[in-house]
Design a protein around this motif. Sequence first.
Motif, mmCIF file in Angstrom:
data_model
loop_
_atom_site.group_PDB
_atom_site.id
_atom_site.type_symbol
_atom_site.label_atom_id
_atom_site.label_comp_id
_atom_site.label_asym_id
_atom_site.label_seq_id
_atom_site.Cartn_x
_atom_site.Cartn_y
_atom_site.Cartn_z
ATOM 1 N N ILE A 16 0.384 14.129 1.637
ATOM 2 C CA ILE A 16 -0.973 14.686 1.688
ATOM 3 C C ILE A 16 -1.342 15.364 0.380
ATOM 4 O O ILE A 16 -2.518 15.590 0.116
ATOM 5 N N PHE A 17 -0.339 15.671 -0.446
ATOM 6 C CA PHE A 17 -0.618 16.288 -1.737
ATOM 7 C C PHE A 17 -0.981 15.262 -2.799
ATOM 8 O O PHE A 17 -1.299 15.625 -3.927
ATOM 9 N N THR A 18 -0.943 13.984 -2.436
ATOM 10 C CA THR A 18 -1.277 12.930 -3.397
ATOM 11 C C THR A 18 -2.465 12.091 -2.968
ATOM 12 O O THR A 18 -2.893 11.232 -3.731
ATOM 13 N N SER A 19 -2.996 12.302 -1.774
ATOM 14 C CA SER A 19 -4.149 11.509 -1.325
ATOM 15 C C SER A 19 -5.431 12.283 -1.594
ATOM 16 O O SER A 19 -5.478 13.503 -1.455
ATOM 17 N N ILE A 20 -6.461 11.558 -1.972
ATOM 18 C CA ILE A 20 -7.697 12.187 -2.445
ATOM 19 C C ILE A 20 -8.370 13.092 -1.423
ATOM 20 O O ILE A 20 -8.619 14.232 -1.737
ATOM 21 N N PRO A 21 -8.681 12.718 -0.219
ATOM 22 C CA PRO A 21 -9.387 13.701 0.603
ATOM 23 C C PRO A 21 -8.529 14.908 0.933
ATOM 24 O O PRO A 21 -9.031 16.017 1.038
ATOM 25 N N ASP A 22 -7.225 14.703 1.047
ATOM 26 C CA ASP A 22 -6.357 15.788 1.476
ATOM 27 C C ASP A 22 -5.985 16.740 0.345
ATOM 28 O O ASP A 22 -5.460 17.821 0.605
#
Length: 155
Positions: A16-22
Amino acid sequence: MASTTSGDVLPSGGSIFTSIPDLFFIPEFVCGGLVWMLVASTDLFPSSNPMGWVMFVSVFCFVVTTVWFFIFLCGANQGSIWPSLDVGYHFVAVVFYLSAAVQLAYVTVQLGQVVTVLDFLKIYRLDIAAVVMSFVATLLYFLHTIFSALRWKRS
């Protein structure tokens, strides 16, 4: 033919620290927490002051975003309903924060017209900072909503 499931779309754990919305979770925490602290540190003027609504919005969004973050971090978001819930929650947060930010800005403008005493100047500056942070939080939740909606459409 391979089918795409929504479990492949939503990240969990450290991803989740690498995906855009998250990636917007952490700035949402910071800005929402700052709104909460700044509004809590000002004095309340009794004449139709919307600070109660602003406090509700900032505390509600801070707590729900924290729970949401931990749900994503623990990987409990792998059902088929989670992409739409993600979009729905962030849309509600945008509407709440926008209404709170506009009301807070209105009260701050009204307070700015009567600032004469040095103590009121400190409260006025804190209110200005709270207005700025609430609009930044609104923008962050809006961007999170847009990118979550794009992810939802892909699922």
